[in-house]
Each structure stands twice: as C-alpha cells, then as structure tokens.
Motif scaffolding. Structure first.
Motif, PDB file in Angstrom:
ATOM      1  N   GLY A 129       8.269  23.912 -27.641  1.00 28.65           N
ATOM      2  CA  GLY A 129       9.076  24.687 -26.706  1.00 28.65           C
ATOM      3  C   GLY A 129       8.121  25.365 -25.754  1.00 28.65           C
ATOM      4  N   PRO A 130       8.569  25.669 -24.524  1.00 29.32           N
ATOM      5  CA  PRO A 130       7.655  26.263 -23.545  1.00 29.32           C
ATOM      6  C   PRO A 130       7.334  27.731 -23.856  1.00 29.32           C
ATOM      7  CG  PRO A 130       9.857  26.124 -22.649  1.00 29.32           C
ATOM      8  CD  PRO A 130       9.906  25.459 -23.997  1.00 29.32           C
ATOM      9  N   GLU A 131       6.163  28.179 -23.385  1.00 28.77           N
ATOM     10  CA  GLU A 131       5.803  29.586 -23.578  1.00 28.77           C
ATOM     11  C   GLU A 131       6.499  30.480 -22.553  1.00 28.77           C
ATOM     12  OE1 GLU A 131       1.509  30.058 -24.033  1.00 28.77           O
ATOM     13  OE2 GLU A 131       1.458  28.254 -25.269  1.00 28.77           O
ATOM     14  N   VAL A 132       6.736  29.951 -21.345  1.00 28.69           N
ATOM     15  CA  VAL A 132       7.585  30.664 -20.391  1.00 28.69           C
ATOM     16  C   VAL A 132       8.991  30.123 -20.617  1.00 28.69           C
ATOM     17  CG1 VAL A 132       8.133  31.024 -17.952  1.00 28.69           C
ATOM     18  CG2 VAL A 132       5.742  30.987 -18.711  1.00 28.69           C
ATOM     19  N   GLN A 175       8.939  34.620 -29.667  1.00 29.29           N
ATOM     20  CA  GLN A 175       8.955  33.984 -30.995  1.00 29.29           C
ATOM     21  C   GLN A 175       8.971  32.467 -30.784  1.00 29.29           C
ATOM     22  OE1 GLN A 175      12.536  35.803 -32.279  1.00 29.29           O
ATOM     23  NE2 GLN A 175      13.762  34.857 -30.689  1.00 29.29           N
ATOM     24  N   THR A 176       8.525  31.745 -31.787  1.00 28.73           N
ATOM     25  CA  THR A 176       8.566  30.277 -31.660  1.00 28.73           C
ATOM     26  C   THR A 176       9.963  29.739 -31.973  1.00 28.73           C
ATOM     27  OG1 THR A 176       7.573  30.283 -33.867  1.00 28.73           O
ATOM     28  CG2 THR A 176       6.143  29.655 -32.034  1.00 28.73           C
ATOM     29  N   SER A 177      10.924  30.634 -32.231  1.00 27.79           N
ATOM     30  CA  SER A 177      12.279  30.171 -32.592  1.00 27.79           C
ATOM     31  C   SER A 177      12.960  29.398 -31.475  1.00 27.79           C
ATOM     32  CB  SER A 177      13.150  31.365 -32.991  1.00 27.79           C
ATOM     33  OG  SER A 177      12.512  32.095 -34.012  1.00 27.79           O
ATOM     34  N   ASN A 178      12.448  29.518 -30.238  1.00 24.31           N
ATOM     35  CA  ASN A 178      13.027  28.703 -29.158  1.00 24.31           C
ATOM     36  C   ASN A 178      12.906  27.212 -29.490  1.00 24.31           C
ATOM     37  OD1 ASN A 178      10.215  28.680 -28.770  1.00 24.31           O
ATOM     38  ND2 ASN A 178      10.389  28.419 -26.559  1.00 24.31           N
ATOM     39  N   VAL A 179      11.912  26.870 -30.316  1.00 27.53           N
ATOM     40  CA  VAL A 179      11.722  25.466 -30.722  1.00 27.53           C
ATOM     41  C   VAL A 179      12.943  24.982 -31.525  1.00 27.53           C
ATOM     42  CG1 VAL A 179      10.274  23.907 -32.093  1.00 27.53           C
ATOM     43  CG2 VAL A 179       9.215  25.688 -30.693  1.00 27.53           C
ATOM     44  N   ILE A 196       4.462  25.258 -33.756  1.00 28.63           N
ATOM     45  CA  ILE A 196       3.327  26.168 -33.974  1.00 28.63           C
ATOM     46  C   ILE A 196       2.770  26.521 -32.608  1.00 28.63           C
ATOM     47  CG2 ILE A 196       1.088  26.480 -35.098  1.00 28.63           C
ATOM     48  CD1 ILE A 196       1.825  24.131 -36.951  1.00 28.63           C
ATOM     49  N   GLY A 197       2.611  27.801 -32.307  1.00 27.03           N
ATOM     50  CA  GLY A 197       2.054  28.114 -30.989  1.00 27.03           C
ATOM     51  C   GLY A 197       1.972  29.601 -30.680  1.00 27.03           C
ATOM     52  N   ARG A 198       1.721  29.885 -29.396  1.00 29.77           N
ATOM     53  CA  ARG A 198       1.514  31.259 -28.946  1.00 29.77           C
ATOM     54  C   ARG A 198       2.836  31.949 -28.651  1.00 29.77           C
ATOM     55  NH1 ARG A 198      -2.051  28.485 -25.523  1.00 29.77           N
ATOM     56  NH2 ARG A 198      -4.211  28.625 -26.207  1.00 29.77           N
ATOM     57  N   HIS A 213       0.194  34.296 -32.737  1.00 30.92           N
ATOM     58  CA  HIS A 213       0.632  32.923 -33.033  1.00 30.92           C
ATOM     59  C   HIS A 213       1.671  32.908 -34.151  1.00 30.92           C
ATOM     60  CE1 HIS A 213      -3.470  32.772 -31.394  1.00 30.92           C
ATOM     61  NE2 HIS A 213      -3.049  31.700 -30.778  1.00 30.92           N
ATOM     62  N   GLN A 214       2.628  32.013 -33.990  1.00 32.14           N
ATOM     63  CA  GLN A 214       3.649  31.887 -35.024  1.00 32.14           C
ATOM     64  C   GLN A 214       3.814  30.428 -35.418  1.00 32.14           C
ATOM     65  OE1 GLN A 214       7.388  33.541 -33.705  1.00 32.14           O
ATOM     66  NE2 GLN A 214       6.949  35.529 -34.625  1.00 32.14           N
ATOM     67  N   VAL A 215       4.347  30.256 -36.610  1.00 34.41           N
ATOM     68  CA  VAL A 215       4.799  28.919 -37.017  1.00 34.41           C
ATOM     69  C   VAL A 215       6.267  29.052 -37.346  1.00 34.41           C
ATOM     70  CG1 VAL A 215       3.969  29.371 -39.378  1.00 34.41           C
ATOM     71  CG2 VAL A 215       4.639  27.058 -38.717  1.00 34.41           C
ATOM     72  N   GLU A 216       7.006  28.032 -36.973  1.00 39.11           N
ATOM     73  CA  GLU A 216       8.451  28.012 -37.158  1.00 39.11           C
ATOM     74  C   GLU A 216       8.792  26.681 -37.827  1.00 39.11           C
ATOM     75  OE1 GLU A 216       9.941  30.557 -35.594  1.00 39.11           O
ATOM     76  OE2 GLU A 216      12.044  30.054 -35.959  1.00 39.11           O
TER      77      GLU A 216
END
Ligand SMILES: [Zn+2]
Length: 351
Positions: A129-132, A175-179, A196-198, A213-216
């Motif tokens: 998923g994008p960071e922005v 949060q990485t939950s957008n993924v 996994i990302g910023r 950094h988070q992992v989802e």
C-alpha cells in the motif's frame, strides 16, 4: 706533476666520493670548463707543433681516463643509492594488515527479512500500500469514519489536496492497515497477505519516532476462527525469535477488528520474573490482532459468516529491539557505525 701520478691521485679521490653530489662536484672540478685540464687543452695552440702533439695526446688520454673513471663511479653510486632506497621501502609481508570492516545489515532491515521469512513459511504473501494514502484508505474503510473518536489516537500528518477538485484528504499513512483494504479489493478469498513498511505519526520522545515500521498480516478464509489466529501468531513468534516461549492474549479494542486482542510474550530477559525491560510485569506486548470487522470485510463485498478472517499488526522496530536486545529505540535511527557493528546482522556471503 707527472701526468700518470696526477691520474692515479685523482682516481683515488674519485673512488672515495660517497654521494652522487660529491662526484658531480669533483667532475666539474677536474673536467669542467674552468678546470685545469680544460685550460691546458685550450692552451695547446700556443705550443710548438711537436710539443703540441705529445702534450695533446697525453692530455686527451688523461681526459678519457678520467671520464671512464667518473662514469664507472657514477654507475656504482647510483646502484648503491637504488639498493638503499629499495631496502628502506621494503614491504614486510608478515605485518598484520589494516583491519577492514564488512558492512552489516541494519537490525530493522534484518527484522523485516526475518518477519517476512516467518510469515512466508505460514503461507502469507507480500501485499503493498502507498505511504502517501488517502484518508479513505487510511481511516474510513478501516471502520474509522470521519469524527470517529479513535482517529484522535493517531497523531496524523495531513497533506494538502493535490488540486482543488480533489476533495479527498491525503495523509502519510499512520499504519500499514491500508494494505488490508487494498488486499480485500484485489483478492478473492482464500488469501493470506502481509504488508511490511514505513508508517508516520507526529510523535517524538524516548519511545516514539515520527517515522517507524509496522508489519500487518491478514488471513481471510472460510472457517477461520479466533483459535486459528492464536495458533498462527504463536507460530509466527516462535519462527521469528527462533525459540518457544509462553504467550498470553488480553482483550483489546481496535476499530477494524471485532473481537480484538493483544498478545504478550513472556519477557525473555527475566523469564517472567519481572525486570526493568518488562516493567516488572514479566510480559511484553508484541502484537495486536482480532477477527476482521464486518464493516472492513464489506469493502471486499464479503461477510463474516462465509469468509471470516483475522488480522494482526506489530511494530517492526519493537520486534527488532526485543530480538537483538536493543534498549533505546532512537539508536535504530542514528546510524552509528559502532552500533551497527554490534547489533547488525552479517550479510550472507555471496556464493
Ligand atoms: Zn522482564
């Protein structure tokens, strides 16, 4: 002075010269423009023809002998000088070499690799998923509609709209939950994904940095239960840390899962007895998790009866600190060489 005596005398002096400079000075003295020999040769014209012939032959012989002596001495001195130079510059191959340092893999990168490897073993594939991110994907579709009080929990970086027509508000994902949302839109069950990302929050103190950094992870599959979730997460922790330990689950609240829980692992520093790291509780919080909320499943047109699923998330930096025994979060972001040499993971040698 007899010319033969003169030659022997000069040759003796030449042979005593100790440097090329001495020798050159002497050459100028005996063979240079102002030397006695040159002057004698120049004055030959004043002599009678017979005398000139005899004297001329003698002087030229003397000149030639001296030139040979000088050339021989010069070659000898040059060889000696070169030998001295070689001796002084000799390389001692037995001396130890200057140490060279191999780069190390940063603990956060190493943790990300280990997390991905552990989840891959459990059947999870990468999703992105994008960071922005739009407000929609970061909040609304995750069951956090505008004005939801839980939005207040996250100090969000908001971005200006890209243009006037674009009414959606953009954020740096919190949060990485957008993924999860993007996976629900892209895949049909059954699927298991990891992101996994910023992520970014307006927060900075001893235990928070504005970027971390988070992992989802999310698994959506017919028949999935809370017990499956517990089993998968216990196995994930065992694979990541490389050993078994006690875990416990406490009820918790997340907007995007229902019911929700948090998983604690037994503090490995004190084995549950209580210490400074676990604040004397014997437990360390490592994961947030829960069954995917029906409002989130609805994004993918799914319902929780036919296609239930669970989701979980964890801080990569925290997992890295626990795994490698790092006690200050800020060290992860300060790029000290000594820190990386101590805690970084050795890269796998190229084959
Ligand atoms: Zn402890």
């Amino acid at each position: 002075m007899d010319i033969t005596t003169a030659l022997a005398d000069i040759q003796a002096r030449i042979n005593k010269s100790s440097s090329l400079k001495d020798l050159e000075d002497m050459r100028i003295q005996y063979l240079g423009q102002n030397s006695e020999l040159t002057k004698s040769l120049q004055s030959l014209g004043k002599l009678a023809p017979e005398e000139r012939r005899v004297k001329g032959a003698e002087l030229n012989q003397l000149k030639m002998d001296l030139q040979i002596t000088f050339a021989a001495m010069k070659a000898g001195l040059e060889a000696a000088e070169l030998n001295a130079q070689l001796a002084s510059q000799a390389i001692d191959v037995t001396l130890p070499a200057d140490p060279t340092y191999q780069g190390r893999i940063h603990p956060v990168t190493a943790a990300m690799e280990d997390i991905a490897a552990a989840l891959k073993t459990l059947g999870f594939v990468h999703a992105y998923g994008p960071e922005v991110e739009s407000d929609d994907y970061n909040f609304t579709k995750l069951n956090l509609p505008p004005h939801h009080p839980a939005r207040q929990d996250q100090d969000t970086f908001y971005l200006n709209p890209f243009n006037a027509e674009d009414r959606a508000r953009y954020v740096l994902r919190t949060q990485t939950s957008n993924v999860q949302i993007r996976a629900l839109e892209a895949y049909k069950p059954p699927f298991r994904v990891m992101g996994i990302g910023r992520v970014y929050r307006r927060d900075y103190d001893l235990t928070h940095t504005p970027q971390f950094h988070q992992v989802e992870g999310m698994m959506v599959e017919s028949g999935t239960t809370f017990a499956h979730m517990r089993g998968v997460l216990d196995e994930f922790l065992r694979l990541f840390f490389g050993k078994s330990f006690k875990t416990r689950m406490r009820p918790h609240y997340f907007p995007f899962t229902e019911p929700s829980g948090e998983i604690d692992m037994e503090c490995q520093a004190c084995k549950g007895a209580g210490c400074r790291i676990c604040k004397n509780s014997g437990w360390l919080e490592v994961l947030g998790c829960g069954m995917v909320h029906r409002n989130v499943l609805a994004v993918g047109g799914l319902n929780p009866v036919e296609n239930p699923g669970f989701a979980f998330g964890a801080g990569v930096d925290r997992l890295a600190m626990l795994k490698y025994g790092i006690t200050d979060l800020r060290l992860l972001f300060e790029s000290h060489g000594a820190f990386l040499q101590q805690f970084g993971k050795a890269p796998v040698a190229a084959v």
